[in-house]
Design a protein around this motif. Structure first.
Motif, PDB file in Angstrom:
ATOM      1  N   TRP A  13       0.810  -1.222   0.000  1.00 34.08           N
ATOM      2  CA  TRP A  13       0.000   0.000   0.000  1.00 34.08           C
ATOM      3  C   TRP A  13       0.842   1.270   0.000  1.00 34.08           C
ATOM      4  O   TRP A  13       0.474   2.261  -0.614  1.00 34.08           O
ATOM      5  N   ASP A  14       1.979   1.271   0.701  1.00 36.94           N
ATOM      6  CA  ASP A  14       2.777   2.492   0.769  1.00 36.94           C
ATOM      7  C   ASP A  14       3.859   2.555  -0.311  1.00 36.94           C
ATOM      8  O   ASP A  14       4.666   3.473  -0.338  1.00 36.94           O
ATOM      9  N   ASN A  15       3.870   1.563  -1.200  1.00 34.02           N
ATOM     10  CA  ASN A  15       4.744   1.576  -2.371  1.00 34.02           C
ATOM     11  C   ASN A  15       6.221   1.683  -1.997  1.00 34.02           C
ATOM     12  O   ASN A  15       6.991   2.364  -2.660  1.00 34.02           O
ATOM     13  N   ASP A  16       6.609   0.978  -0.912  1.00 38.22           N
ATOM     14  CA  ASP A  16       8.001   1.028  -0.471  1.00 38.22           C
ATOM     15  C   ASP A  16       8.824  -0.161  -0.954  1.00 38.22           C
ATOM     16  O   ASP A  16       9.978  -0.325  -0.582  1.00 38.22           O
ATOM     17  N   GLY A  17       8.233  -1.022  -1.791  1.00 39.72           N
ATOM     18  CA  GLY A  17       8.956  -2.170  -2.325  1.00 39.72           C
ATOM     19  C   GLY A  17       8.982  -3.374  -1.405  1.00 39.72           C
ATOM     20  O   GLY A  17       9.679  -4.341  -1.662  1.00 39.72           O
TER      21      GLY A  17
END
Length: 175
Positions: A13-17
């Motif tokens: 969801w937070d697109n941090d990988g």
């Protein structure tokens, strides 16, 4: 033989990988999953886009993009990485990797709240972004895949000024 069950249904969801951040694992909310991949018709020459539909319990409105008090408010966006894994207790397999396309909250009969998370595989992303790369010669398939995915998922992680200490070459990168 142990039954096959879902080991993980995770969305970055937070697109941090990473699928390890709080709220990324949603397996406890999953009510149903449908996966369609590969060639669907006899004699079909090209595989269809792989799709994943996840139906989740949304009684707390966790998966409602307009719910400002939700833990995922502002994060329920398209192109978030998705991974579904199954296990038989001793072996875990990844059965789907892709990205979110749409999140559709709905109220069912008698006020039962559910949401549908629609996802697609890398082929859909490549089609969405109309990816093209220069013709390559004498390179490995893994290098080509790296080029394609870096083009498809290129997003700014930081901004600012930087200085090269020498003349940059075509193969130089900024990390």
């Amino acid at each position: 033989m142990a039954p096959i069950r879902f080991a993980s249904v995770a969305i970055d969801w937070d697109n941090d990988g990473s699928f390890a951040t709080a709220n990324d694992e949603i397996v406890n909310y999953v009510k149903a999953i449908s996966v369609v991949q590969g060639i669907q018709a006899p004699l079909q020459r090209v595989a269809d886009i792989g799709t994943l539909t996840i139906t989740v319990d949304n009684q707390t409105r966790r998966f409602s993009p307009a719910y400002t008090s939700g833990a995922l408010y502002g994060k329920l966006l398209p192109y978030r990485a998705v991974r579904v894994q199954v296990t038989d207790g001793s072996t875990t397999w990844t059965v789907f990797r892709g990205v979110t396309r749409a999140i559709r909250p709905m109220s069912g009969q008698y006020g039962m709240r559910e949401a549908t998370i629609e996802c697609a595989d890398l082929l859909a992303v490549l089609q969405d972004f109309n990816i093209s790369i220069p013709l390559q010669q004498d390179v490995s398939p893994s290098y080509l895949l790296k080029m394609i995915t870096s083009t498809a998922f290129r997003t700014a992680k930081a901004s600012g000024n930087f200085i090269f200490t020498g003349n940059p070459e075509v193969t130089d990168t900024v990390t």
